[in-house]
Motif scaffolding. Structure first.
Motif, PDB file in Angstrom:
ATOM      1  N   ASN A   1       3.521   1.279  -4.951  1.00 42.09           N
ATOM      2  CA  ASN A   1       3.427  -0.164  -4.821  1.00 42.09           C
ATOM      3  C   ASN A   1       2.373  -0.491  -3.768  1.00 42.09           C
ATOM      4  OD1 ASN A   1       4.074  -2.873  -3.734  1.00 42.09           O
ATOM      5  ND2 ASN A   1       5.717  -2.743  -5.246  1.00 42.09           N
ATOM      6  N   ARG A   2       1.585  -1.506  -4.010  1.00 46.06           N
ATOM      7  CA  ARG A   2       0.510  -1.810  -3.051  1.00 46.06           C
ATOM      8  C   ARG A   2       1.046  -2.231  -1.700  1.00 46.06           C
ATOM      9  NH1 ARG A   2      -2.631  -7.319  -4.703  1.00 46.06           N
ATOM     10  NH2 ARG A   2      -0.790  -8.510  -5.210  1.00 46.06           N
TER      11      ARG A   2
ATOM     12  N   LEU B   1      -8.384   1.403  -9.895  1.00 50.72           N
ATOM     13  CA  LEU B   1      -9.057   0.586  -8.882  1.00 50.72           C
ATOM     14  C   LEU B   1      -8.352   0.683  -7.531  1.00 50.72           C
ATOM     15  CD1 LEU B   1     -11.320  -1.330  -8.155  1.00 50.72           C
ATOM     16  CD2 LEU B   1      -9.900  -3.227  -8.963  1.00 50.72           C
ATOM     17  N   LEU B   2      -7.035   0.590  -7.529  1.00 44.39           N
ATOM     18  CA  LEU B   2      -6.294   0.707  -6.269  1.00 44.39           C
ATOM     19  C   LEU B   2      -6.426   2.116  -5.694  1.00 44.39           C
ATOM     20  CD1 LEU B   2      -4.539  -0.622  -4.154  1.00 44.39           C
ATOM     21  CD2 LEU B   2      -2.545  -0.095  -5.550  1.00 44.39           C
ATOM     22  N   ASN B   3      -6.385   3.122  -6.556  1.00 42.07           N
ATOM     23  CA  ASN B   3      -6.563   4.498  -6.087  1.00 42.07           C
ATOM     24  C   ASN B   3      -7.932   4.703  -5.446  1.00 42.07           C
ATOM     25  OD1 ASN B   3      -4.046   5.352  -6.907  1.00 42.07           O
ATOM     26  ND2 ASN B   3      -4.763   6.220  -8.831  1.00 42.07           N
ATOM     27  N   GLU B   4      -8.968   4.202  -6.110  1.00 36.61           N
ATOM     28  CA  GLU B   4     -10.320   4.372  -5.570  1.00 36.61           C
ATOM     29  C   GLU B   4     -10.490   3.633  -4.253  1.00 36.61           C
ATOM     30  OE1 GLU B   4     -12.895   3.098  -8.711  1.00 36.61           O
ATOM     31  OE2 GLU B   4     -12.598   4.941  -9.865  1.00 36.61           O
ATOM     32  N   THR B   5      -9.956   2.427  -4.163  1.00 38.25           N
ATOM     33  CA  THR B   5     -10.037   1.652  -2.923  1.00 38.25           C
ATOM     34  C   THR B   5      -9.291   2.365  -1.813  1.00 38.25           C
ATOM     35  OG1 THR B   5     -10.166  -0.391  -4.198  1.00 38.25           O
ATOM     36  CG2 THR B   5      -9.545  -0.596  -1.888  1.00 38.25           C
ATOM     37  N   SER B   6      -8.091   2.801  -2.117  1.00 35.62           N
ATOM     38  CA  SER B   6      -7.253   3.486  -1.136  1.00 35.62           C
ATOM     39  C   SER B   6      -7.895   4.802  -0.688  1.00 35.62           C
ATOM     40  CB  SER B   6      -5.880   3.746  -1.745  1.00 35.62           C
ATOM     41  OG  SER B   6      -5.059   4.427  -0.854  1.00 35.62           O
TER      42      SER B   6
ATOM     43  N   LYS C   1     -11.012  -4.780   6.076  1.00 34.73           N
ATOM     44  CA  LYS C   1     -11.671  -4.812   4.772  1.00 34.73           C
ATOM     45  C   LYS C   1     -10.787  -4.159   3.705  1.00 34.73           C
ATOM     46  CE  LYS C   1     -16.097  -4.201   2.557  1.00 34.73           C
ATOM     47  NZ  LYS C   1     -17.476  -3.787   2.696  1.00 34.73           N
ATOM     48  N   ALA C   2     -10.149  -3.039   4.059  1.00 32.88           N
ATOM     49  CA  ALA C   2      -9.244  -2.367   3.120  1.00 32.88           C
ATOM     50  C   ALA C   2      -8.065  -3.274   2.778  1.00 32.88           C
ATOM     51  CB  ALA C   2      -8.745  -1.052   3.714  1.00 32.88           C
ATOM     52  N   THR C   3      -7.521  -3.947   3.776  1.00 34.89           N
ATOM     53  CA  THR C   3      -6.407  -4.867   3.547  1.00 34.89           C
ATOM     54  C   THR C   3      -6.813  -5.956   2.571  1.00 34.89           C
ATOM     55  OG1 THR C   3      -5.516  -4.439   5.751  1.00 34.89           O
ATOM     56  CG2 THR C   3      -4.804  -6.463   4.660  1.00 34.89           C
TER      57      THR C   3
ATOM     58  N   ALA D   1      -5.337  -6.344  -1.177  1.00 32.86           N
ATOM     59  CA  ALA D   1      -4.578  -7.579  -1.415  1.00 32.86           C
ATOM     60  C   ALA D   1      -5.107  -8.380  -2.593  1.00 32.86           C
ATOM     61  CB  ALA D   1      -4.578  -8.443  -0.157  1.00 32.86           C
ATOM     62  N   VAL D   2      -6.397  -8.331  -2.855  1.00 35.18           N
ATOM     63  CA  VAL D   2      -6.955  -9.159  -3.930  1.00 35.18           C
ATOM     64  C   VAL D   2      -6.989  -8.473  -5.289  1.00 35.18           C
ATOM     65  CG1 VAL D   2      -8.338 -10.552  -2.349  1.00 35.18           C
ATOM     66  CG2 VAL D   2      -9.373  -8.560  -3.455  1.00 35.18           C
ATOM     67  N   ILE D   3      -6.620  -7.208  -5.339  1.00 42.12           N
ATOM     68  CA  ILE D   3      -6.552  -6.536  -6.644  1.00 42.12           C
ATOM     69  C   ILE D   3      -5.455  -7.217  -7.459  1.00 42.12           C
ATOM     70  CG2 ILE D   3      -5.940  -4.380  -7.812  1.00 42.12           C
ATOM     71  CD1 ILE D   3      -7.179  -2.881  -5.456  1.00 42.12           C
ATOM     72  N   LYS D   4      -5.742  -7.481  -8.690  1.00 44.13           N
ATOM     73  CA  LYS D   4      -4.765  -8.169  -9.540  1.00 44.13           C
ATOM     74  C   LYS D   4      -3.482  -7.358  -9.617  1.00 44.13           C
ATOM     75  CE  LYS D   4      -8.114 -10.533 -12.376  1.00 44.13           C
ATOM     76  NZ  LYS D   4      -8.721 -10.647 -13.681  1.00 44.13           N
ATOM     77  N   LYS D   5      -2.377  -8.048  -9.416  1.00 36.84           N
ATOM     78  CA  LYS D   5      -1.065  -7.380  -9.348  1.00 36.84           C
ATOM     79  C   LYS D   5      -0.775  -6.572 -10.606  1.00 36.84           C
ATOM     80  CE  LYS D   5       3.767  -8.139  -8.461  1.00 36.84           C
ATOM     81  NZ  LYS D   5       4.802  -9.054  -8.045  1.00 36.84           N
ATOM     82  N   HIS D   6      -1.022  -7.098 -11.768  1.00 39.17           N
ATOM     83  CA  HIS D   6      -0.665  -6.385 -13.002  1.00 39.17           C
ATOM     84  C   HIS D   6      -1.523  -5.151 -13.230  1.00 39.17           C
ATOM     85  CE1 HIS D   6      -3.960  -8.927 -14.470  1.00 39.17           C
ATOM     86  NE2 HIS D   6      -4.140  -7.992 -15.372  1.00 39.17           N
ATOM     87  N   ASN D   7      -2.588  -4.994 -12.488  1.00 38.43           N
ATOM     88  CA  ASN D   7      -3.461  -3.834 -12.670  1.00 38.43           C
ATOM     89  C   ASN D   7      -3.061  -2.626 -11.840  1.00 38.43           C
ATOM     90  OD1 ASN D   7      -5.034  -5.089 -14.516  1.00 38.43           O
ATOM     91  ND2 ASN D   7      -6.678  -5.605 -13.096  1.00 38.43           N
ATOM     92  N   HIS D   8      -2.022  -2.737 -11.016  1.00 41.34           N
ATOM     93  CA  HIS D   8      -1.713  -1.573 -10.187  1.00 41.34           C
ATOM     94  C   HIS D   8      -0.236  -1.324  -9.997  1.00 41.34           C
ATOM     95  CE1 HIS D   8      -0.411  -3.889  -6.757  1.00 41.34           C
ATOM     96  NE2 HIS D   8      -1.358  -4.727  -7.086  1.00 41.34           N
ATOM     97  N   GLN D   9       0.625  -2.206 -10.430  1.00 42.93           N
ATOM     98  CA  GLN D   9       2.047  -1.996 -10.207  1.00 42.93           C
ATOM     99  C   GLN D   9       2.623  -1.122 -11.314  1.00 42.93           C
ATOM    100  OE1 GLN D   9       3.170  -2.641  -7.512  1.00 42.93           O
ATOM    101  NE2 GLN D   9       2.459  -4.583  -6.702  1.00 42.93           N
ATOM    102  N   LEU D  10       3.666  -0.391 -10.963  1.00 39.26           N
ATOM    103  CA  LEU D  10       4.369   0.407 -11.973  1.00 39.26           C
ATOM    104  C   LEU D  10       5.223  -0.489 -12.837  1.00 39.26           C
ATOM    105  CD1 LEU D  10       5.509   3.487  -9.932  1.00 39.26           C
ATOM    106  CD2 LEU D  10       3.844   3.421 -11.747  1.00 39.26           C
TER     107      LEU D  10
END
Length: 168
Positions: free
Chosen positions: A16-17, A96-101, A153-155, A159-168
């Protein structure tokens, strides 16, 4: 082979983000607080004691940066394991979240290790009666400020990544 419900729950929480954002914000606030206190102490005591106080605080900051940077960097591994265990193609959307993280986690690791390398080098040079307290303290302060910028910047990016694109 499907994993247990406990494993699935762990993956759901860890991926979860907010598992990234909450500690990231806390660590950012802590590093900012320590840096501001160091600056106030440093300007109030521009002597060996002031510089040593800054250097002593850096061990806390390096542990936080390297430790949480590793957690952020390792998110991709957990995402892959969760995808493999659930056989769920939606987990591909974690990219996208993985790459950012991964990117910002690696940056935090590099900053933390840089602070620690300078600290260890300065400790070694003290054996030859070379005092680098001033350089070491200011180098750490500058990298702390850079680390806070990276965390902010990471925060924002997470935070702006679309929710449906990264949640399980």
């Amino acid at each position: 082979m499907p994993k247990s419900k406990t494993s699935q729950l762990i993956y759901m929480v860890v991926l979860n983000r907010w598992f990234l954002l909450f500690p990231l914000i806390l660590i950012c606030l802590l590093v900012t607080n320590i840096t501001v206190e160091d600056l106030r102490f440093l300007f109030g005591h521009m002597d060996e004691h002031g510089y040593q106080n800054v250097i002593d605080n850096e061990s806390t900051i390096t542990i936080l940066l390297i430790g949480f940077g590793a957690v952020m960097d390792g998110r991709k591994i957990l995402s892959k394991r969760a995808r493999d265990s659930k056989q769920d193609t939606r987990l591909e959307e974690h990219t996208l979240l993985n790459e950012t993280s991964e990117y910002y986690g690696f940056m935090l690791i590099v900053i933390g290790i840089s602070i620690e390398i300078v600290d260890q080098l300065a400790n070694y040079l003290r054996n030859f009666h070379l005092e680098l307290l001033v350089f070491e303290a200011w180098f750490s302060i500058v990298l702390n400020i850079v680390a806070v910028g990276v965390m902010l910047k990471a925060t924002y990016k997470i935070a702006v990544i679309k929710k449906h694109n990264h949640q399980l």
